[in-house]
Motif scaffolding. Structure first.
Motif, PDB file in Angstrom:
ATOM      1  N   ARG A   2      13.777  36.874  10.249  1.00 26.53           N
ATOM      2  CA  ARG A   2      13.734  36.393  11.603  1.00 26.53           C
ATOM      3  C   ARG A   2      13.314  37.391  12.778  1.00 26.53           C
ATOM      4  O   ARG A   2      12.986  37.002  13.784  1.00 26.53           O
ATOM      5  N   ARG A   3      13.286  38.738  12.280  1.00 29.85           N
ATOM      6  CA  ARG A   3      12.933  39.703  13.228  1.00 29.85           C
ATOM      7  C   ARG A   3      12.020  40.867  12.541  1.00 29.85           C
ATOM      8  O   ARG A   3      12.253  41.108  11.366  1.00 29.85           O
ATOM      9  N   ILE A   4      11.035  41.349  13.230  1.00 33.39           N
ATOM     10  CA  ILE A   4      10.276  42.361  12.803  1.00 33.39           C
ATOM     11  C   ILE A   4       9.630  43.357  13.956  1.00 33.39           C
ATOM     12  O   ILE A   4       9.615  42.882  14.899  1.00 33.39           O
ATOM     13  N   VAL A   5       9.642  44.531  13.492  1.00 31.10           N
ATOM     14  CA  VAL A   5       8.938  45.501  14.412  1.00 31.10           C
ATOM     15  C   VAL A   5       7.759  46.206  13.640  1.00 31.10           C
ATOM     16  O   VAL A   5       7.727  46.527  12.661  1.00 31.10           O
ATOM     17  N   THR A   6       6.639  45.841  14.369  1.00 30.35           N
ATOM     18  CA  THR A   6       5.510  46.675  13.660  1.00 30.35           C
ATOM     19  C   THR A   6       5.108  47.688  14.702  1.00 30.35           C
ATOM     20  O   THR A   6       5.275  48.015  15.782  1.00 30.35           O
ATOM     21  N   GLN A   7       4.234  48.738  13.976  1.00 28.15           N
ATOM     22  CA  GLN A   7       3.670  49.932  14.552  1.00 28.15           C
ATOM     23  C   GLN A   7       2.240  49.644  14.758  1.00 28.15           C
ATOM     24  O   GLN A   7       1.742  49.406  13.724  1.00 28.15           O
ATOM     25  N   SER A   8       1.782  49.798  15.753  1.00 26.75           N
ATOM     26  CA  SER A   8       0.194  49.432  16.109  1.00 26.75           C
ATOM     27  C   SER A   8      -0.163  50.506  16.990  1.00 26.75           C
ATOM     28  O   SER A   8       0.444  51.658  17.047  1.00 26.75           O
ATOM     29  N   ILE A   9      -1.490  50.744  17.415  1.00 24.82           N
ATOM     30  CA  ILE A   9      -2.279  51.731  18.176  1.00 24.82           C
ATOM     31  C   ILE A   9      -2.613  51.322  19.396  1.00 24.82           C
ATOM     32  O   ILE A   9      -2.806  50.031  19.338  1.00 24.82           O
ATOM     33  N   CYS A  10      -2.732  52.110  20.441  1.00 29.50           N
ATOM     34  CA  CYS A  10      -3.196  51.452  21.629  1.00 29.50           C
ATOM     35  C   CYS A  10      -4.691  51.774  21.875  1.00 29.50           C
ATOM     36  O   CYS A  10      -5.179  51.383  22.797  1.00 29.50           O
ATOM     37  N   TRP A  11      -5.603  52.707  21.017  1.00 27.48           N
ATOM     38  CA  TRP A  11      -6.803  53.013  21.289  1.00 27.48           C
ATOM     39  C   TRP A  11      -7.810  51.894  20.762  1.00 27.48           C
ATOM     40  O   TRP A  11      -8.911  51.994  20.375  1.00 27.48           O
ATOM     41  N   ILE A  41      -5.965  45.200  13.410  1.00 32.56           N
ATOM     42  CA  ILE A  41      -4.808  45.310  14.234  1.00 32.56           C
ATOM     43  C   ILE A  41      -4.679  43.995  14.652  1.00 32.56           C
ATOM     44  O   ILE A  41      -3.253  43.633  14.828  1.00 32.56           O
ATOM     45  N   ARG A  42      -5.469  43.237  15.031  1.00 27.35           N
ATOM     46  CA  ARG A  42      -5.275  41.846  15.521  1.00 27.35           C
ATOM     47  C   ARG A  42      -4.527  40.990  14.080  1.00 27.35           C
ATOM     48  O   ARG A  42      -3.597  40.149  14.485  1.00 27.35           O
ATOM     49  N   ALA A  43      -5.111  41.042  13.123  1.00 27.17           N
ATOM     50  CA  ALA A  43      -4.180  40.604  11.841  1.00 27.17           C
ATOM     51  C   ALA A  43      -2.921  40.956  11.772  1.00 27.17           C
ATOM     52  O   ALA A  43      -2.006  40.169  11.695  1.00 27.17           O
ATOM     53  N   LEU A  44      -2.261  42.323  11.666  1.00 23.79           N
ATOM     54  CA  LEU A  44      -1.357  42.805  11.911  1.00 23.79           C
ATOM     55  C   LEU A  44      -0.269  42.092  12.947  1.00 23.79           C
ATOM     56  O   LEU A  44       0.689  41.476  12.872  1.00 23.79           O
ATOM     57  N   GLU A  46      -0.837  39.423  14.870  1.00 24.50           N
ATOM     58  CA  GLU A  46      -1.005  37.990  14.830  1.00 24.50           C
ATOM     59  C   GLU A  46       0.090  37.282  13.724  1.00 24.50           C
ATOM     60  O   GLU A  46       0.859  36.495  13.996  1.00 24.50           O
ATOM     61  N   THR A  47       0.336  38.054  12.646  1.00 24.61           N
ATOM     62  CA  THR A  47       1.029  38.096  11.386  1.00 24.61           C
ATOM     63  C   THR A  47       2.394  38.081  11.825  1.00 24.61           C
ATOM     64  O   THR A  47       3.355  37.432  11.527  1.00 24.61           O
ATOM     65  N   ALA A  48       2.818  39.127  12.556  1.00 23.06           N
ATOM     66  CA  ALA A  48       4.009  39.634  12.979  1.00 23.06           C
ATOM     67  C   ALA A  48       4.557  38.628  13.989  1.00 23.06           C
ATOM     68  O   ALA A  48       5.582  38.206  13.999  1.00 23.06           O
ATOM     69  N   SER A  49       3.725  38.074  14.889  1.00 30.06           N
ATOM     70  CA  SER A  49       3.895  37.114  15.941  1.00 30.06           C
ATOM     71  C   SER A  49       4.587  35.870  15.229  1.00 30.06           C
ATOM     72  O   SER A  49       5.176  35.018  15.884  1.00 30.06           O
ATOM     73  N   GLU A  50       4.238  35.582  14.058  1.00 31.25           N
ATOM     74  CA  GLU A  50       4.729  34.327  13.193  1.00 31.25           C
ATOM     75  C   GLU A  50       6.238  34.388  13.090  1.00 31.25           C
ATOM     76  O   GLU A  50       6.763  33.276  12.878  1.00 31.25           O
ATOM     77  N   VAL A  51       6.951  35.530  13.218  1.00 33.15           N
ATOM     78  CA  VAL A  51       8.348  35.532  13.018  1.00 33.15           C
ATOM     79  C   VAL A  51       8.990  35.334  14.303  1.00 33.15           C
ATOM     80  O   VAL A  51       8.448  35.423  15.528  1.00 33.15           O
ATOM     81  N   ASP A  52      10.168  34.781  14.350  1.00 33.18           N
ATOM     82  CA  ASP A  52      11.128  34.399  15.507  1.00 33.18           C
ATOM     83  C   ASP A  52      11.024  35.464  16.232  1.00 33.18           C
ATOM     84  O   ASP A  52      10.839  35.081  17.874  1.00 33.18           O
ATOM     85  N   THR A  53      11.470  36.857  16.259  1.00 29.28           N
ATOM     86  CA  THR A  53      11.540  37.751  17.071  1.00 29.28           C
ATOM     87  C   THR A  53      10.468  38.874  16.602  1.00 29.28           C
ATOM     88  O   THR A  53      10.607  39.276  15.456  1.00 29.28           O
ATOM     89  N   ALA A  54       9.193  39.332  17.347  1.00 36.00           N
ATOM     90  CA  ALA A  54       8.519  40.339  17.030  1.00 36.00           C
ATOM     91  C   ALA A  54       8.194  41.318  18.070  1.00 36.00           C
ATOM     92  O   ALA A  54       8.257  41.072  19.187  1.00 36.00           O
ATOM     93  N   VAL A  55       8.608  42.657  17.601  1.00 40.29           N
ATOM     94  CA  VAL A  55       8.330  43.807  18.649  1.00 40.29           C
ATOM     95  C   VAL A  55       7.049  44.387  18.086  1.00 40.29           C
ATOM     96  O   VAL A  55       6.886  45.006  16.929  1.00 40.29           O
ATOM     97  N   LEU A  56       5.944  44.489  18.798  1.00 40.04           N
ATOM     98  CA  LEU A  56       4.792  45.004  18.805  1.00 40.04           C
ATOM     99  C   LEU A  56       4.850  46.444  19.510  1.00 40.04           C
ATOM    100  O   LEU A  56       4.420  46.362  20.572  1.00 40.04           O
ATOM    101  N   LEU A  57       4.605  47.461  18.670  1.00 39.02           N
ATOM    102  CA  LEU A  57       4.876  48.957  19.285  1.00 39.02           C
ATOM    103  C   LEU A  57       3.223  49.424  19.210  1.00 39.02           C
ATOM    104  O   LEU A  57       2.862  49.743  18.062  1.00 39.02           O
TER     105      LEU A  57
END
Length: 97
Positions: A2-11, A41-44, A46-57
């Motif tokens: 139901r929840r996921i936190v993903t680590q991404s990058i800003c550049w 990054i887009r794939a990561l 978008e996949t995370a956003s399929e979960v009910d609660t996603a936090v994209l850092l």
């Protein structure tokens, strides 16, 4: 899940003249290795956003007085020149013995 936190990058944001925030799109017009990075990054995200609660850092870099970008660079401890960008991925692979 139901929840996921993903680590991404800003550049991976599209180029611009000011610091980016979440309203700036990813650099979908990128070419070569940068295009593959942006696609990943887009794939990561978008996949995370399929979960009910996603936090994209989207981790970034610090800037301003006293940060690494404003300090003189220290001499490299390497005895050889770095001729192309390196990644920490190679150092994190499991090794066999």
């Amino acid at each position: 899940m139901r929840r996921i936190v993903t680590q991404s990058i800003c550049w991976a944001y599209a180029p611009g003249d000011t610091p980016a925030d979440e309203s700036v799109p990813l650099d979908d017009g990128a070419a070569g290795p940068r295009a593959r990075m942006v696609h990943g990054i887009r794939a990561l995200e978008e996949t995370a956003s399929e979960v009910d609660t996603a936090v994209l850092l989207r981790f970034g870099v610090l800037y301003g007085p006293g940060t690494p970008g404003t300090r003189p660079a220290a001499p490299s401890p390497r005895p050889w020149p770095v001729t192309r960008p390196r990644s920490s991925w190679a150092a994190s692979r499991p090794t066999t013995r």
